[in-house]
Design a protein around this motif. Structure first.
Motif, mmCIF file in Angstrom:
data_model
loop_
_atom_site.group_PDB
_atom_site.id
_atom_site.type_symbol
_atom_site.label_atom_id
_atom_site.label_comp_id
_atom_site.label_asym_id
_atom_site.label_seq_id
_atom_site.Cartn_x
_atom_site.Cartn_y
_atom_site.Cartn_z
ATOM 1 N N ASP A 125 -4.062 80.146 -3.690
ATOM 2 C CA ASP A 125 -5.226 79.263 -4.252
ATOM 3 C C ASP A 125 -5.216 77.566 -4.162
ATOM 4 O O ASP A 125 -5.659 77.204 -4.946
ATOM 5 C CB ASP A 125 -5.924 79.644 -5.606
ATOM 6 C CG ASP A 125 -4.813 79.571 -6.536
ATOM 7 O OD1 ASP A 125 -3.515 79.264 -6.091
ATOM 8 O OD2 ASP A 125 -4.727 79.840 -7.824
ATOM 9 N N GLY A 126 -4.542 77.237 -3.039
ATOM 10 C CA GLY A 126 -4.594 75.717 -2.902
ATOM 11 C C GLY A 126 -5.739 75.052 -2.398
ATOM 12 O O GLY A 126 -6.737 76.012 -2.124
ATOM 13 N N PRO A 127 -5.808 73.702 -2.360
ATOM 14 C CA PRO A 127 -7.003 73.130 -1.925
ATOM 15 C C PRO A 127 -7.623 73.618 -0.874
ATOM 16 O O PRO A 127 -8.766 73.877 -0.454
ATOM 17 C CB PRO A 127 -6.648 71.858 -1.998
ATOM 18 C CG PRO A 127 -5.521 71.566 -3.132
ATOM 19 C CD PRO A 127 -4.997 72.830 -2.687
ATOM 20 N N HIS A 128 -6.930 73.927 0.081
ATOM 21 C CA HIS A 128 -7.129 74.194 1.722
ATOM 22 C C HIS A 128 -8.168 75.569 1.553
ATOM 23 O O HIS A 128 -8.680 75.833 2.492
ATOM 24 C CB HIS A 128 -6.059 74.181 2.594
ATOM 25 C CG HIS A 128 -5.432 72.958 2.944
ATOM 26 N ND1 HIS A 128 -5.816 72.070 3.865
ATOM 27 C CD2 HIS A 128 -4.544 72.037 2.079
ATOM 28 C CE1 HIS A 128 -5.261 71.087 3.978
ATOM 29 N NE2 HIS A 128 -4.524 70.929 2.971
ATOM 30 N N THR A 129 -7.600 76.535 0.716
ATOM 31 C CA THR A 129 -8.396 77.830 0.588
ATOM 32 C C THR A 129 -9.817 77.686 0.289
ATOM 33 O O THR A 129 -10.634 78.520 0.563
ATOM 34 C CB THR A 129 -7.766 78.916 -0.534
ATOM 35 O OG1 THR A 129 -7.847 78.105 -1.851
ATOM 36 C CG2 THR A 129 -6.340 78.988 -0.034
ATOM 37 N N THR A 130 -10.140 76.728 -0.235
ATOM 38 C CA THR A 130 -11.782 76.385 -0.722
ATOM 39 C C THR A 130 -12.664 75.721 0.590
ATOM 40 O O THR A 130 -13.771 75.835 0.534
ATOM 41 C CB THR A 130 -11.595 75.256 -1.838
ATOM 42 O OG1 THR A 130 -11.366 73.992 -1.220
ATOM 43 C CG2 THR A 130 -10.942 75.733 -2.990
ATOM 44 N N GLY A 131 -11.878 75.507 1.678
ATOM 45 C CA GLY A 131 -12.423 74.827 2.787
ATOM 46 C C GLY A 131 -12.729 73.515 2.404
ATOM 47 O O GLY A 131 -13.685 72.744 2.976
ATOM 48 N N HIS A 132 -12.421 72.848 1.295
ATOM 49 C CA HIS A 132 -12.733 71.489 0.796
ATOM 50 C C HIS A 132 -11.461 70.558 1.230
ATOM 51 O O HIS A 132 -11.398 69.657 0.106
ATOM 52 C CB HIS A 132 -13.123 71.300 -0.277
ATOM 53 C CG HIS A 132 -14.476 71.899 -0.469
ATOM 54 N ND1 HIS A 132 -15.787 70.990 -0.515
ATOM 55 C CD2 HIS A 132 -15.026 73.098 -0.558
ATOM 56 C CE1 HIS A 132 -16.810 71.664 -0.442
ATOM 57 N NE2 HIS A 132 -16.552 73.249 -0.626
ATOM 58 N N ALA A 133 -10.664 70.901 2.040
ATOM 59 C CA ALA A 133 -9.318 70.082 2.125
ATOM 60 C C ALA A 133 -8.909 69.716 3.667
ATOM 61 O O ALA A 133 -9.200 70.802 4.195
ATOM 62 C CB ALA A 133 -8.044 70.638 1.307
ATOM 63 N N ILE A 134 -8.128 68.725 3.846
ATOM 64 C CA ILE A 134 -7.951 68.530 5.169
ATOM 65 C C ILE A 134 -6.610 67.532 5.238
ATOM 66 O O ILE A 134 -6.356 66.754 4.364
ATOM 67 C CB ILE A 134 -8.824 67.858 6.226
ATOM 68 C CG1 ILE A 134 -8.543 67.893 7.585
ATOM 69 C CG2 ILE A 134 -9.140 66.357 5.869
ATOM 70 C CD1 ILE A 134 -9.812 67.632 8.531
ATOM 71 N N ASP A 135 -5.732 67.931 6.163
ATOM 72 C CA ASP A 135 -4.444 66.994 6.249
ATOM 73 C C ASP A 135 -4.558 66.424 7.566
ATOM 74 O O ASP A 135 -4.643 67.176 8.669
ATOM 75 C CB ASP A 135 -3.002 67.851 6.383
ATOM 76 C CG ASP A 135 -2.829 68.714 4.981
ATOM 77 O OD1 ASP A 135 -3.412 68.223 4.054
ATOM 78 O OD2 ASP A 135 -2.065 69.804 5.115
ATOM 79 N N LEU A 136 -4.385 65.035 7.574
ATOM 80 C CA LEU A 136 -4.488 64.277 8.911
ATOM 81 C C LEU A 136 -3.205 63.947 9.270
ATOM 82 O O LEU A 136 -2.432 63.017 8.336
ATOM 83 C CB LEU A 136 -5.447 63.081 8.570
ATOM 84 C CG LEU A 136 -6.998 63.588 8.110
ATOM 85 C CD1 LEU A 136 -7.648 62.414 7.530
ATOM 86 C CD2 LEU A 136 -7.525 64.491 9.015
ATOM 87 N N GLY A 137 -2.736 63.919 10.478
ATOM 88 C CA GLY A 137 -1.342 63.503 11.029
ATOM 89 C C GLY A 137 -1.601 61.987 11.187
ATOM 90 O O GLY A 137 -2.040 61.459 12.153
ATOM 91 N N LEU A 138 -1.140 61.181 10.188
ATOM 92 C CA LEU A 138 -1.322 59.438 10.180
ATOM 93 C C LEU A 138 -0.094 59.081 9.620
ATOM 94 O O LEU A 138 0.481 59.812 8.557
ATOM 95 C CB LEU A 138 -2.373 59.122 9.315
ATOM 96 C CG LEU A 138 -3.855 59.458 9.905
ATOM 97 C CD1 LEU A 138 -4.966 59.514 8.852
ATOM 98 C CD2 LEU A 138 -4.072 58.539 11.038
ATOM 99 N N SER A 139 0.380 58.045 10.044
ATOM 100 C CA SER A 139 1.360 56.974 9.486
ATOM 101 C C SER A 139 1.392 55.532 9.696
ATOM 102 O O SER A 139 0.128 55.277 10.525
ATOM 103 C CB SER A 139 2.833 57.561 9.963
ATOM 104 O OG SER A 139 2.893 57.476 11.459
ATOM 105 N N GLY A 140 1.919 54.870 8.980
ATOM 106 C CA GLY A 140 1.879 53.476 9.270
ATOM 107 C C GLY A 140 0.661 52.868 8.772
ATOM 108 O O GLY A 140 -0.117 53.244 8.204
ATOM 109 N N ALA A 141 0.147 51.714 9.831
ATOM 110 C CA ALA A 141 -0.996 50.942 9.712
ATOM 111 C C ALA A 141 -2.435 52.066 9.842
ATOM 112 O O ALA A 141 -3.251 51.955 9.153
ATOM 113 C CB ALA A 141 -1.343 50.013 10.901
#
Ligand SMILES: [Zn+2]
Ligand SMILES: [Zn+2]
Length: 126
Positions: free
Chosen positions: A60-76
């Motif tokens: 039941d983490g945030p992503h199971t609600t459909g209201h979360a996203i992980d973006l592959g980002l680093s640095g600037a």
């Protein structure tokens, strides 16, 4: 699903077909348009079963609600996206993973409401 994000990159990776919430994705689309550069989606919607397989948050983490996203980002770019997300004021959960190998770094965003065991607004690191 939106002008800059395909259903293929947003759907649950187990093959169940679960997509994120469209209103949440409108917020991510506005973020994308505002920063003006593309960013990869590591993970968006996850069904309970898939979330349990890939996350310490279990079924039941945030992503199971459909209201979360992980973006592959680093640095600037990670900093620009974070600044923009904060300025927009529509994201209530921000998780930062900016250590270790650069390709593994990401920024988590969600817009969940405050709830027992899931305080919002909230920021955390991994
Ligand atoms: Zn699934
Ligand atoms: Zn996440």
């Amino acid at each position: 699903m939106t002008p800059h994000f395909s259903k293929e990159e947003l759907t649950c990776k187990c093959g169940c077909g679960m997509l994120p919430d469209p209103i949440f994705m409108n917020k991510v689309e506005l973020l994308r348009v505002t920063v003006g550069f593309p960013f990869p989606v590591n993970s968006a919607a996850r069904c309970a079963k898939h979330n349990k397989a890939v996350s310490g948050t279990g079924e039941d983490g945030p992503h199971t609600t459909g209201h979360a996203i992980d973006l592959g980002l680093s640095g600037a770019k990670a900093l620009t996206v974070l600044n923009t997300a904060l300025r927009m004021g529509v994201f209530t959960g921000i998780g930062i993973n900016q250590k270790g190998n650069y390709p593994g770094r990401f920024v988590h965003l969600d817009d969940l409401p405050n709830a027992p065991g899931q305080p919002r607004p909230h920021i955390w690191s991994y």
